[in-house]
Scaffold this active site. Structure first.
Site, PDB file in Angstrom:
ATOM      1  N   CYS A 156     111.209  10.614  -2.543  1.00 28.65           N
ATOM      2  CA  CYS A 156     110.682   9.602  -1.621  1.00 28.65           C
ATOM      3  C   CYS A 156     110.592   8.286  -2.389  1.00 28.65           C
ATOM      4  O   CYS A 156     109.871   8.192  -3.385  1.00 28.65           O
ATOM      5  CB  CYS A 156     109.295  10.037  -1.146  1.00 28.65           C
ATOM      6  N   CYS A 177     115.776   4.598   1.276  1.00 27.24           N
ATOM      7  CA  CYS A 177     114.796   5.574   1.761  1.00 27.24           C
ATOM      8  C   CYS A 177     115.566   6.870   1.973  1.00 27.24           C
ATOM      9  O   CYS A 177     116.679   6.847   2.524  1.00 27.24           O
ATOM     10  CB  CYS A 177     114.189   5.069   3.066  1.00 27.24           C
TER      11      CYS A 177
HETATM   12  N1  DGL Z   1     111.738   9.238   2.645  1.00 24.93           N
HETATM   13  C1  DGL Z   1     110.727   8.262   2.363  1.00 24.93           C
HETATM   14  C2  DGL Z   1     111.288   7.216   1.383  1.00 24.93           C
HETATM   15  O1  DGL Z   1     112.269   7.480   0.742  1.00 24.93           O
HETATM   16  C3  DGL Z   1     110.155   7.729   3.620  1.00 24.93           C
HETATM   17  C4  DGL Z   1     108.835   7.064   3.449  1.00 24.93           C
HETATM   18  C5  DGL Z   1     107.994   7.040   4.676  1.00 24.93           C
HETATM   19  O2  DGL Z   1     107.488   8.081   5.055  1.00 24.93           O
HETATM   20  O3  DGL Z   1     107.832   5.953   5.250  1.00 24.93           O
HETATM   21  O4  DGL Z   1     110.734   6.155   1.221  1.00 24.93           O
END
Ligand code: DGL
Length: 300
Positions: free
Chosen positions: A96, A206
């Protein structure tokens, strides 16, 4: 690292290997994301390291993190890291960007295993953009983080980065929407200004966004090269396990991942089946943390 690779590899060196507990190479690797996005990383890890047992935690009850405050994100990242250590994880991939940006330094100090984080592929974008204009799609928290601002400072001297918060995109993937008309309109509104400004490269900052690649391609065709983080993360994990002597011995078949979710897990099951071709049960897990002990914390 090859230029097409995506993230700046985040050094695991902050962990003193002398202080690591005796770990079993057959133990699982923990992979964690605010929700389903880390499945794009899990997919790459399975391809690169098919013998590794994996435990995946989706903190979907509290997703998205991208609009949360910094303390909340650090609190959840630490609690989930500690939970994975208690499950016997030998290393942790913080799959993440948002959690990495806000909390990896702090969490790394507190956990007795190696952490591998992710960050937007600004460096490879700067290396490969020919027009010297690149777009970055990431959460608002990632974009405003000191870690990301440092990255930009390092690589933006001769390359212009157009940073766009991907508002609504994580929520769409969380409900397994990877191609509705509304989602496409939202993507169009984020991507058209980049195309108009002459961008030839798009950083998917993301881990949810690789699941939108088909929808993005429909809008931008070949005009933007997409920079995704997952393969570089898998290679970094491989290096870390090798350095620690923690690579799993060969197994007869790739173990099925253990999927865990802090919500009901229905969408995790659905996305894993449709996009990763993994049909595995999802355990609902309760992972308390300081900031989620209050009854109204869902809306925190
Ligand atoms: N997959 C997360 C990232 O890479 C998402 C973050 C979120 O939940 O907004 O930032």
């Amino acid at each position: 690292m090859a230029s097409v690779e995506t993230m700046t590899a985040l050094s695991p060196a902050a962990v003193n290997s002398a202080s690591l507990p005796l770990l079993d190479p057959r133990a699982p690797v923990g992979i964690f994301d605010s929700g389903l996005g880390g499945l794009s990383v899990l997919r790459a890890v399975r391809a690169q390291l098919p013998d590794e047992a994996l435990v995946y935690v989706a903190d979907s009850l509290y997703a998205p993190y991208g609009e949360r405050d910094d303390d909340f994100i650090a609190d959840r990242t630490l609690a989930i890291g500690e939970w994975l250590v208690a499950q016997g994880a030998k290393a942790l991939v913080v799959a993440c960007n948002t959690a990495t940006a806000q909390s990896i330094a702090l969490v790394r100090e507190k956990l007795p295993i190696q952490l591998i984080g992710v960050e937007p592929g600004v460096k490879p974008a700067a290396q490969q953009s020919k027009t010297r204009v690149a777009g970055v799609l990431a959460t608002r928290v990632t974009l405003r983080s000191a870690r990301f601002q440092d990255l930009l400072e390092r690589y933006a001297s001769d390359c212009r980065f157009l940073c766009q918060p991907g508002l609504g995109l994580v929520e769409a993937v969380e409900r397994c929407d990877i191609g509705s008309a509304e989602l496409r309109a939202l993507l169009q509104s984020y991507l058209q200004p980049m195309l108009d400004a002459g961008a030839d490269t798009l950083v998917l900052g993301c881990t949810h966004y690789p699941f939108l690649d088909a929808a993005i391609r429909d809008i931008v065709g070949d005009r933007l090269a997409l920079i995704d983080t997952s393969i570089a993360i898998a290679r970094q994990l491989e290096r870390v396990l090798d350095q620690q002597g923690l690579r799993s011995p060969a197994r007869d078949a790739s173990p099925q991942p253990r999927f865990c979710s802090t919500s009901d897990g229905a969408h995790l099951k659905q996305l894993a089946a449709t996009l990763l071709d993994i049909d595995a049960p999802v355990e609902r897990v309760h992972i308390p943390s300081r900031r989620t002990l209050t009854p109204d914390s869902h809306a925190a």
